[in-house]
Design a protein around this motif. Structure first.
Motif, mmCIF file in Angstrom:
data_model
loop_
_atom_site.group_PDB
_atom_site.id
_atom_site.type_symbol
_atom_site.label_atom_id
_atom_site.label_comp_id
_atom_site.label_asym_id
_atom_site.label_seq_id
_atom_site.Cartn_x
_atom_site.Cartn_y
_atom_site.Cartn_z
ATOM 1 N N ALA A 27 -2.028 6.175 12.537
ATOM 2 C CA ALA A 27 -1.166 5.084 12.780
ATOM 3 C C ALA A 27 -0.212 5.534 13.636
ATOM 4 O O ALA A 27 -0.112 4.943 14.684
ATOM 5 N N GLN A 28 0.427 6.875 13.572
ATOM 6 C CA GLN A 28 1.262 7.277 14.444
ATOM 7 C C GLN A 28 0.668 7.580 16.016
ATOM 8 O O GLN A 28 1.330 7.172 16.890
ATOM 9 N N ASN A 29 -0.449 8.109 15.583
ATOM 10 C CA ASN A 29 -1.195 8.262 16.966
ATOM 11 C C ASN A 29 -1.461 6.998 17.767
ATOM 12 O O ASN A 29 -1.285 6.986 19.104
ATOM 13 N N ALA A 30 -1.785 5.990 17.231
ATOM 14 C CA ALA A 30 -2.148 4.619 17.699
ATOM 15 C C ALA A 30 -0.881 4.130 18.238
ATOM 16 O O ALA A 30 -0.918 3.401 19.261
ATOM 17 N N LEU A 31 0.262 4.541 17.509
ATOM 18 C CA LEU A 31 1.547 3.861 18.087
ATOM 19 C C LEU A 31 1.908 4.282 19.376
ATOM 20 O O LEU A 31 2.929 4.144 20.135
ATOM 21 N N LEU A 32 1.490 5.748 19.486
ATOM 22 C CA LEU A 32 2.319 6.614 20.810
ATOM 23 C C LEU A 32 2.177 5.883 21.920
ATOM 24 O O LEU A 32 3.016 5.842 22.942
ATOM 25 N N LEU A 33 1.140 5.296 22.533
ATOM 26 C CA LEU A 33 1.108 4.580 23.748
ATOM 27 C C LEU A 33 2.197 3.641 23.877
ATOM 28 O O LEU A 33 2.571 3.456 24.870
ATOM 29 N N SER A 34 2.041 2.742 22.850
ATOM 30 C CA SER A 34 3.207 1.620 22.942
ATOM 31 C C SER A 34 4.548 2.317 22.828
ATOM 32 O O SER A 34 5.226 1.517 23.719
ATOM 33 N N LEU A 35 4.875 3.236 22.335
ATOM 34 C CA LEU A 35 6.091 3.863 22.446
ATOM 35 C C LEU A 35 6.377 4.404 23.855
ATOM 36 O O LEU A 35 7.670 4.265 24.367
ATOM 37 N N GLU A 36 5.205 4.987 24.306
ATOM 38 C CA GLU A 36 5.649 5.674 25.640
ATOM 39 C C GLU A 36 5.918 4.798 26.891
ATOM 40 O O GLU A 36 6.769 4.785 27.473
ATOM 41 N N LYS A 57 0.748 -1.137 -0.047
ATOM 42 C CA LYS A 57 -0.036 -0.098 0.083
ATOM 43 C C LYS A 57 0.747 1.307 -0.171
ATOM 44 O O LYS A 57 2.090 1.366 0.276
ATOM 45 N N ALA A 58 0.383 2.208 -0.251
ATOM 46 C CA ALA A 58 0.934 3.784 -0.277
ATOM 47 C C ALA A 58 1.352 4.275 1.139
ATOM 48 O O ALA A 58 2.349 4.845 1.139
ATOM 49 N N SER A 59 0.643 3.785 2.293
ATOM 50 C CA SER A 59 0.825 4.113 3.473
ATOM 51 C C SER A 59 0.814 3.067 4.190
ATOM 52 O O SER A 59 0.202 2.164 3.893
ATOM 53 N N LEU A 60 1.420 3.316 5.408
ATOM 54 C CA LEU A 60 1.196 2.344 6.468
ATOM 55 C C LEU A 60 -0.162 2.682 7.523
ATOM 56 O O LEU A 60 0.114 3.789 8.254
ATOM 57 N N GLY A 61 -1.052 2.119 7.382
ATOM 58 C CA GLY A 61 -2.279 2.380 8.072
ATOM 59 C C GLY A 61 -2.288 2.025 9.718
ATOM 60 O O GLY A 61 -1.549 1.240 10.232
ATOM 61 N N ALA A 120 8.961 13.392 8.585
ATOM 62 C CA ALA A 120 7.533 13.248 8.453
ATOM 63 C C ALA A 120 6.951 12.252 9.507
ATOM 64 O O ALA A 120 5.878 12.288 9.579
ATOM 65 N N LEU A 121 7.524 11.991 10.517
ATOM 66 C CA LEU A 121 6.873 11.520 11.722
ATOM 67 C C LEU A 121 6.374 12.701 12.639
ATOM 68 O O LEU A 121 7.139 13.944 12.606
ATOM 69 N N LEU A 122 5.400 12.443 13.147
ATOM 70 C CA LEU A 122 4.788 13.499 14.188
ATOM 71 C C LEU A 122 5.825 13.742 15.152
ATOM 72 O O LEU A 122 6.756 12.920 15.528
#
Length: 173
Positions: free
Chosen positions: A89-98, A50-54, A115-117
């Motif tokens: 997707a980036q917002n969904a990843l935040l909690l796991s990164l934190e 796909k064009a982006s990672l969803g 390009a990342l938040l």
């Protein structure tokens, strides 16, 4: 095995300051599983054409991090082309990164970190990678029996493959 997997996952190039980091041995069962793509504790998260990672891929990741590693001490998530993640997707990843479980390591591979938040960037330390020289890459690859046989059978092809790899182990393999 954990030190082998960590090195295998991150050794496309060496991070600055990681000159003493061990290279994978390529001889143990953990290395065999990693090289064969059969290690359940190394997960690749990618766009799947796909064009982006969803957000669906990241939702899978968020559930999967709750499962402890099977074979190794560490579970590694390699997010390829992280710069293509949607905002959701980036917002969904935040909690796991934190606050990831202690056995989890995330590697966000990107050619364009801007390009990342900013919230994602602030939670992910940057490791700049450098390529291996052709001599080091060739010596390392020859530790694999199949590749060593190829290098003996067709040294010109082997040399071309090492040169074309641009210093990246994965590309050379």
């Amino acid at each position: 095995a954990a030190e082998h997997v960590g090195a295998a996952a991150g050794d496309v190039g060496r991070a600055e300051g990681a000159a003493d980091a061990p290279l994978p041995c390529l001889d143990c069962p953990a290395c065999d599983k990693v090289l064969e793509g059969k290690c359940p504790d190394i997960r690749f998260i990618n766009r799947e054409g796909k064009a982006s990672l969803g957000v669906d891929a990241i939702r899978f990741l968020r559930q999967d991090v709750l499962i402890p590693p099977n074979d190794l001490d560490t579970k590694i998530y390699i997010i390829e082309d992280a710069h293509t993640m949607t905002v959701q997707a980036q917002n969904a990843l935040l909690l796991s990164l934190e606050s990831p479980p202690p056995y989890v390591v995330f590697l966000l591979l990107t050619e364009n970190a801007s390009a990342l938040l900013e919230t994602v960037q602030s939670r992910a330390p940057v490791l700049r990678m450098q390529s291996f020289g052709t001599d080091i890459l060739a010596d390392y690859l020859k530790k694999d029996h199949k590749i060593a046989t190829l290098s003996e059978r067709d040294p010109d092809f082997f040399a071309q493959a090492v040169t074309a790899a641009g210093g990246a182990i994965g590309r050379a393999r």
